[in-house]
Design an enzyme around this catalytic site. Structure first.
Site, PDB file in Angstrom:
ATOM      1  N   LYS A 192       4.055  -0.566   7.838  1.00  0.00           N
ATOM      2  CA  LYS A 192       2.649  -0.940   8.067  1.00  0.00           C
ATOM      3  C   LYS A 192       2.121  -0.207   9.308  1.00  0.00           C
ATOM      4  O   LYS A 192       2.449   0.949   9.517  1.00  0.00           O
ATOM      5  CB  LYS A 192       2.527  -2.472   8.159  1.00  0.00           C
ATOM      6  CG  LYS A 192       2.950  -3.144   6.857  1.00  0.00           C
ATOM      7  CD  LYS A 192       3.056  -4.634   6.927  1.00  0.00           C
ATOM      8  CE  LYS A 192       4.353  -5.097   7.520  1.00  0.00           C
ATOM      9  NZ  LYS A 192       4.680  -6.482   7.295  1.00  0.00           N
ATOM     10  N   ASP A 227       9.374 -12.397   6.173  1.00  0.00           N
ATOM     11  CA  ASP A 227       8.325 -13.313   5.681  1.00  0.00           C
ATOM     12  C   ASP A 227       8.572 -13.767   4.248  1.00  0.00           C
ATOM     13  O   ASP A 227       8.258 -14.891   3.870  1.00  0.00           O
ATOM     14  CB  ASP A 227       6.913 -12.711   5.842  1.00  0.00           C
ATOM     15  CG  ASP A 227       6.771 -11.303   5.285  1.00  0.00           C
ATOM     16  OD1 ASP A 227       7.779 -10.722   4.847  1.00  0.00           O
ATOM     17  OD2 ASP A 227       5.640 -10.769   5.307  1.00  0.00           O
TER      18      ASP A 227
HETATM   19  C1  BGC Z   1       7.953  -4.859   5.235  1.00  0.00           C
HETATM   20  C2  BGC Z   1       8.624  -6.098   4.708  1.00  0.00           C
HETATM   21  C3  BGC Z   1       7.626  -7.235   4.644  1.00  0.00           C
HETATM   22  C4  BGC Z   1       6.390  -6.802   3.856  1.00  0.00           C
HETATM   23  C5  BGC Z   1       5.341  -7.890   3.772  1.00  0.00           C
HETATM   24  C6  BGC Z   1       6.693  -4.543   4.436  1.00  0.00           C
HETATM   25  O1  BGC Z   1       6.016  -3.468   4.999  1.00  0.00           O
HETATM   26  O2  BGC Z   1       8.836  -3.773   5.176  1.00  0.00           O
HETATM   27  O3  BGC Z   1       9.723  -6.470   5.501  1.00  0.00           O
HETATM   28  O4  BGC Z   1       8.235  -8.330   4.010  1.00  0.00           O
HETATM   29  O5  BGC Z   1       5.817  -5.673   4.460  1.00  0.00           O
HETATM   30  O6  BGC Z   1       4.919  -8.295   5.019  1.00  0.00           O
END
Ligand code: BGC
Length: 506
Positions: A192, A227
């Site tokens: 992200k 999460d």
């Molecule tokens: C992360 C995950 C996370 C998901 C939702 C992804 O970019 O790698 O660990 O569960 O986003 O938040």
């Protein structure tokens, strides 16, 4: 005199013809241009095509990659991470527990009071945006910021900050972590909008614990969870048939309950329950069956993590708006249907997914919301109605593909654990022979909960892929603040007073 009149008449006729020719010429050119615009849209639609046949190929690929990721470390782009969560909350948990939920653009602090009976939970929740510079700065600054917010939150509640009774905290950290126990793990990489270099490869719960100690908070990080795992815990608390959890928000991911003997890469893994939650990190899933466009390729190439998180880049809230921006930019550059090319169209992520969703769901006859967002966000004004309709269509194509792919991912999990009605990956039995068990999937994330069209497309695809007979046994439950509340529940079931470490690696 007669000659003069004739001359004028001929002149007027010639002029009229010239004007008519000009108008016709313009119309022909504009019709041609519009045809080319429609061509670009058609090309987008074709390359985003998700027929049920293609979705079934994605389902199969997901199930196969899950097997590969469980078979060996690095065996698949799906990391299939161990979570060391071998028991989901039973409902008998008691006491006051805290949680910190970090992973999107906001972070949350929670306080949950558990009464011991599977009762309705009513956590105190505080949402806070994370200042952008903290997402890319130093880890110590981020953790100090979080610890300060938690300190304030505890202080404003009824608990004393320095009470001699140690408080237990569930830490939801929504990034890929290689866990070493239920309460410790090392960050593999950021996803992200986060990119704090000094944190990669470091122990996450330890970094938070140090920040809590620096602030003088008498609190222990009892569990470190993704999460998806928090969401599964809360989903299971409310509905014991819950076997998997999916997040579709800024990022996307899923986890599910797996038998330990299927986790082949970890031979000798013993848990008293015989199972463990596996964090798939499905955002990184890849398959040649995924319908990929030139816009996806460009978005990936220009991202800070090329070749990573391919599935996430087609599905999650961080990226959908930007795909739409790229399509509008191409149409604007090549075909000038949006007037002079706006410089805002060149700004990455200028169009955020909530604005895109608002345009998609604009049901006013004149599409006034679309006009307003094009003006306010992208600095494009005076767009004719038919072009505004075109924008809505682009949003529709991008969102429909995302939602249908997410549905295929969910069915992939069901297939892996034999809950898709096909008799598992080896198949063989006809659908009518199979007795389907009720299966619940917990879902959370703003894309699913706040974007009606996305949700509807996802449900529609689930039904198409599974068929009505099977689909009616599959329930999607939305959890609220599950990622955080679930972490508090897990902190309770793994609290220093109540828990025994049931996991052995022999
Ligand atoms: C992360 C995950 C996370 C998901 C939702 C992804 O970019 O790698 O660990 O569960 O986003 O938040």
């Amino acid at each position: 005199m007669g000659k003069v009149v004739l001359g004028v008449t001929v002149g007027v006729a010639v002029a009229a013809c010239a004007v008519a020719a000009l108008v016709v010429g313009r119309r022909v050119r504009s019709r041609k241009k519009w045809k080319r615009v429609v061509g670009v849209l058609k090309e987008l639609e074709e390359s985003c095509e998700t027929t049920v046949g293609r979705l079934r190929q994605v389902v199969d690929a997901m199930a196969v990659e899950m097997h590969a990721g469980l078979a060996s470390e690095g065996g698949s782009k799906l990391k299939m991470l161990l979570t060391f969560v071998d028991n989901l909350p039973s409902g008998s948990e008691k006491g006051i527990f805290y949680a910190l939920d970090l992973g999107g653009t906001n972070f949350r602090v929670l306080r949950v009071e558990l009464g011991g009976q599977r009762s309705e939970l009513d956590p105190d929740v505080e949402h806070q945006p994370i200042p952008e510079q903290l997402m890319t700065g130093r880890s110590e600054d981020l953790f100090d910021f979080i610890a300060s917010s938690l300190h304030r939150f505890v202080e404003n509640g009824n608990d004393s900050v320095q009470s001699s009774i140690m408080k237990e905290l569930g830490f939801t950290f929504s990034f890929p972590v290689k866990q070493t126990s239920v309460s410790s793990g090392v960050l593999i990489k950021w996803t992200k909008a986060f990119a704090i270099k000094d944190m990669v490869g470091k122990e996450v719960a330890g970094a938070l614990q140090q920040a809590l100690d620096r602030k003088g908070l008498n609190m222990r990080v009892a569990v470190l969870v993704n999460d998806t795992v928090g969401t599964l815990a809360l989903g299971h608390y409310h509905d014991a048939d819950t076997v998997a959890a999916v997040i579709i928000g800024t990022g996307t991911n899923a986890c599910y309950w797996e038998r330990t003997d299927a986790i082949i890469k970890c031979q000798g893994l013993l848990t008293t329950s015989g199972g463990m939650v596996v964090n798939m990190e499905w955002g990184n899933f890849w398959s040649s069956h995924l319908p990929r466009t030139s816009y996806d390729i460009d978005l990936d190439a220009e991202s800070p993590n090329p070749n990573d998180q391919g599935f996430e880049k087609m599905i999650s809230g961080m990226y959908l708006g930007d795909i739409v921006r790229r399509v509008i930019l191409r149409m604007s550059e090549e075909l000038d249907v949006f007037g002079p090319v706006s410089s805002r169209l060149y700004v990455p992520f200028a169009l955020r997914t909530p604005a895109m969703a608002a345009m998609h769901e604009d049901d006013s006859p004149e599409l006034t919301e679309v006009a307003k967002i094009l003006q306010d966000v992208l600095d494009i004004s005076d767009v004719p109605l038919k072009v505004r309709k075109l924008v809505v269509k682009i949003c529709d194509v991008v969102t429909r593909r995302a939602a249908r792919l997410a549905a295929a991912g969910i069915v992939g999990i069901l297939k892996k654990i034999g809950r898709d009605g096909s008799g598992g990956i080896t198949g063989g039995r006809s659908r009518s022979d199979i007795k389907m068990r009720r299966t619940a999937v917990a879902v959370e994330g703003s894309l699913y909960t706040q974007y009606t069209m996305f949700r509807e497309y996802l449900h529609e695809a689930l039904h198409e892929i599974l068929g009505e007979d099977i689909a009616r046994h599959v329930v999607i439950n939305v959890t609220e603040d599950g990622s955080g509340t679930g972490a508090a529940l897990l902190a309770a079931s793994h609290s220093s007073s109540g828990s025994v470490d049931n996991i052995q690696l022999v």
